[in-house]
Design a protein around this motif. Sequence first.
Motif, mmCIF file in Angstrom:
data_model
loop_
_atom_site.group_PDB
_atom_site.id
_atom_site.type_symbol
_atom_site.label_atom_id
_atom_site.label_comp_id
_atom_site.label_asym_id
_atom_site.label_seq_id
_atom_site.Cartn_x
_atom_site.Cartn_y
_atom_site.Cartn_z
ATOM 1 N N ARG A 149 -6.434 -16.246 -19.319
ATOM 2 C CA ARG A 149 -6.805 -15.362 -18.203
ATOM 3 C C ARG A 149 -6.307 -15.933 -16.878
ATOM 4 O O ARG A 149 -5.820 -15.185 -16.012
ATOM 5 C CB ARG A 149 -8.314 -15.190 -18.165
ATOM 6 N N GLN A 150 -6.440 -17.240 -16.716
ATOM 7 C CA GLN A 150 -5.951 -17.856 -15.487
ATOM 8 C C GLN A 150 -4.438 -17.703 -15.349
ATOM 9 O O GLN A 150 -3.917 -17.576 -14.237
ATOM 10 C CB GLN A 150 -6.339 -19.336 -15.470
ATOM 11 N N ALA A 151 -3.723 -17.701 -16.489
ATOM 12 C CA ALA A 151 -2.273 -17.516 -16.447
ATOM 13 C C ALA A 151 -1.905 -16.110 -15.993
ATOM 14 O O ALA A 151 -0.838 -15.886 -15.408
ATOM 15 C CB ALA A 151 -1.676 -17.798 -17.832
ATOM 16 N N LEU A 152 -2.759 -15.126 -16.265
ATOM 17 C CA LEU A 152 -2.486 -13.747 -15.856
ATOM 18 C C LEU A 152 -2.810 -13.488 -14.387
ATOM 19 O O LEU A 152 -2.288 -12.552 -13.787
ATOM 20 C CB LEU A 152 -3.300 -12.778 -16.723
ATOM 21 N N GLU A 153 -3.696 -14.292 -13.830
ATOM 22 C CA GLU A 153 -4.145 -14.059 -12.457
ATOM 23 C C GLU A 153 -2.996 -14.056 -11.445
ATOM 24 O O GLU A 153 -2.962 -13.202 -10.558
ATOM 25 C CB GLU A 153 -5.199 -15.098 -12.068
ATOM 26 N N PRO A 154 -2.020 -14.993 -11.531
ATOM 27 C CA PRO A 154 -0.939 -14.970 -10.533
ATOM 28 C C PRO A 154 -0.114 -13.686 -10.562
ATOM 29 O O PRO A 154 0.467 -13.305 -9.538
ATOM 30 C CB PRO A 154 -0.078 -16.189 -10.923
ATOM 31 N N ALA A 155 -0.019 -12.995 -11.705
ATOM 32 C CA ALA A 155 0.783 -11.778 -11.804
ATOM 33 C C ALA A 155 0.073 -10.566 -11.218
ATOM 34 O O ALA A 155 0.701 -9.550 -10.910
ATOM 35 C CB ALA A 155 1.147 -11.500 -13.263
ATOM 36 N N LYS A 156 -1.222 -10.633 -11.028
ATOM 37 C CA LYS A 156 -1.980 -9.485 -10.519
ATOM 38 C C LYS A 156 -1.566 -9.120 -9.089
ATOM 39 O O LYS A 156 -1.328 -7.940 -8.800
ATOM 40 C CB LYS A 156 -3.474 -9.804 -10.594
ATOM 41 N N PRO A 157 -1.465 -10.066 -8.166
ATOM 42 C CA PRO A 157 -1.016 -9.695 -6.814
ATOM 43 C C PRO A 157 0.373 -9.074 -6.797
ATOM 44 O O PRO A 157 0.639 -8.160 -6.017
ATOM 45 C CB PRO A 157 -1.035 -11.037 -6.060
ATOM 46 N N GLU A 158 1.273 -9.547 -7.670
ATOM 47 C CA GLU A 158 2.626 -8.992 -7.733
ATOM 48 C C GLU A 158 2.590 -7.537 -8.169
ATOM 49 O O GLU A 158 3.314 -6.687 -7.639
ATOM 50 C CB GLU A 158 3.476 -9.818 -8.703
ATOM 51 N N ALA A 159 1.754 -7.219 -9.146
ATOM 52 C CA ALA A 159 1.628 -5.834 -9.597
ATOM 53 C C ALA A 159 1.079 -4.945 -8.480
ATOM 54 O O ALA A 159 1.532 -3.808 -8.277
ATOM 55 C CB ALA A 159 0.709 -5.767 -10.813
ATOM 56 N N GLU A 160 0.107 -5.441 -7.748
ATOM 57 C CA GLU A 160 -0.449 -4.674 -6.636
ATOM 58 C C GLU A 160 0.590 -4.478 -5.541
ATOM 59 O O GLU A 160 0.668 -3.400 -4.923
ATOM 60 C CB GLU A 160 -1.683 -5.395 -6.088
ATOM 61 N N ARG A 161 1.395 -5.518 -5.302
ATOM 62 C CA ARG A 161 2.446 -5.401 -4.282
ATOM 63 C C ARG A 161 3.474 -4.333 -4.670
ATOM 64 O O ARG A 161 3.901 -3.522 -3.836
ATOM 65 C CB ARG A 161 3.134 -6.761 -4.095
ATOM 66 N N LEU A 162 3.881 -4.346 -5.954
ATOM 67 C CA LEU A 162 4.841 -3.334 -6.413
ATOM 68 C C LEU A 162 4.263 -1.928 -6.296
ATOM 69 O O LEU A 162 4.962 -0.983 -5.921
ATOM 70 C CB LEU A 162 5.221 -3.624 -7.865
ATOM 71 N N SER A 163 2.992 -1.788 -6.600
ATOM 72 C CA SER A 163 2.347 -0.480 -6.480
ATOM 73 C C SER A 163 2.343 0.000 -5.038
ATOM 74 O O SER A 163 2.605 1.174 -4.747
ATOM 75 C CB SER A 163 0.912 -0.570 -7.018
ATOM 76 N N GLU A 164 2.064 -0.906 -4.100
ATOM 77 C CA GLU A 164 2.073 -0.545 -2.686
ATOM 78 C C GLU A 164 3.474 -0.158 -2.225
ATOM 79 O O GLU A 164 3.644 0.798 -1.451
ATOM 80 C CB GLU A 164 1.545 -1.720 -1.857
ATOM 81 N N GLU A 165 4.474 -0.882 -2.702
ATOM 82 C CA GLU A 165 5.848 -0.558 -2.310
ATOM 83 C C GLU A 165 6.257 0.813 -2.836
ATOM 84 O O GLU A 165 6.945 1.583 -2.142
ATOM 85 C CB GLU A 165 6.802 -1.625 -2.843
ATOM 86 N N VAL A 166 5.842 1.142 -4.060
ATOM 87 C CA VAL A 166 6.160 2.459 -4.613
ATOM 88 C C VAL A 166 5.536 3.560 -3.768
ATOM 89 O O VAL A 166 6.167 4.588 -3.464
ATOM 90 C CB VAL A 166 5.681 2.552 -6.073
ATOM 91 N N GLU A 167 4.274 3.336 -3.379
ATOM 92 C CA GLU A 167 3.592 4.336 -2.559
ATOM 93 C C GLU A 167 4.271 4.485 -1.195
ATOM 94 O O GLU A 167 4.344 5.596 -0.640
ATOM 95 C CB GLU A 167 2.126 3.942 -2.381
ATOM 96 N N LYS A 168 4.745 3.371 -0.635
ATOM 97 C CA LYS A 168 5.452 3.445 0.642
ATOM 98 C C LYS A 168 6.793 4.175 0.503
ATOM 99 O O LYS A 168 7.238 4.890 1.415
ATOM 100 C CB LYS A 168 5.684 2.036 1.188
ATOM 101 N N LEU A 169 7.468 3.967 -0.609
ATOM 102 C CA LEU A 169 8.774 4.597 -0.832
ATOM 103 C C LEU A 169 8.664 6.079 -1.179
ATOM 104 O O LEU A 169 9.625 6.832 -1.004
ATOM 105 C CB LEU A 169 9.518 3.870 -1.961
ATOM 106 N N ARG A 170 7.524 6.505 -1.688
ATOM 107 C CA ARG A 170 7.390 7.886 -2.138
ATOM 108 C C ARG A 170 7.638 8.904 -1.002
ATOM 109 O O ARG A 170 8.419 9.849 -1.170
ATOM 110 C CB ARG A 170 6.016 8.104 -2.760
ATOM 111 N N PRO A 171 7.003 8.745 0.189
ATOM 112 C CA PRO A 171 7.280 9.726 1.259
ATOM 113 C C PRO A 171 8.755 9.754 1.659
ATOM 114 O O PRO A 171 9.323 10.829 1.918
ATOM 115 C CB PRO A 171 6.404 9.244 2.418
ATOM 116 N N ASP A 172 9.375 8.551 1.728
ATOM 117 C CA ASP A 172 10.796 8.495 2.093
ATOM 118 C C ASP A 172 11.652 9.202 1.053
ATOM 119 O O ASP A 172 12.619 9.917 1.390
ATOM 120 C CB ASP A 172 11.241 7.040 2.222
ATOM 121 N N ALA A 173 11.326 9.009 -0.207
ATOM 122 C CA ALA A 173 12.088 9.659 -1.272
ATOM 123 C C ALA A 173 11.938 11.172 -1.206
ATOM 124 O O ALA A 173 12.919 11.932 -1.378
ATOM 125 C CB ALA A 173 11.627 9.140 -2.624
#
Length: 203
Positions: A83-107
């Motif tokens: 579980r501790q090994a998965l924790e560092p990947a969680k912020p990256e997934a959230e960051r990618l989700s935020e970037e997708v949401e930011k790109l959606r209006p531009d697209a």
Amino acid sequence: MENNTFKSVTFGGFDKQDVIRYIEQTAKEAAEVRETLEKENEDLRGRVERLNTRLTAASSRAEALEAERQTLKEQLEREIAARQALEPAKPEAERLSEEVEKLRPDAEAYAQFRERIGAIECEARKRAADLEEATIARLEGIIAAFREQYGTLASSFDATAAHVTGELRKVEVNLAQLPRAMDQAGAELEKLSETLKKAKESK
């Protein structure tokens, strides 16, 4: 036997038959006492053997419980590490989700802008829109798959951790109760040994 009286005879002291009967009675009573003591001794030996068997079984059970506790502890540590090994990947997934949401209006704005362009750019606009949609869909698929995998692993970890914690508690309870049971059995064995010793001394 102490209250027995012998008849006196004129010559020779006591009556011979009375003495013989007294000796026979004494021998009979002594034999009965001896038989009773031997039976009690045999019973005590049997109880001692049974208690020794119980003590041996209890010791084996204690070893098995300790081994089980160690195994469960190691399993829990592995789950925590995963579980501790998965924790560092969680912020990256959230960051990618935020970037997708930011790109959606531009697209979407870009797609609308391209629609105003003439027929010459229609094919290029369509390709660009398809590429944008494919990129967004791919990113959304990656994020959804990651979230699903993370949720599955987190749920599995929580269930496993709860199970392991419960089993550890059971093992600890059994281990906590085992010394008292062994002490009681040891005390009973000591008491039986004293009884057996007294029985031998009374012979």
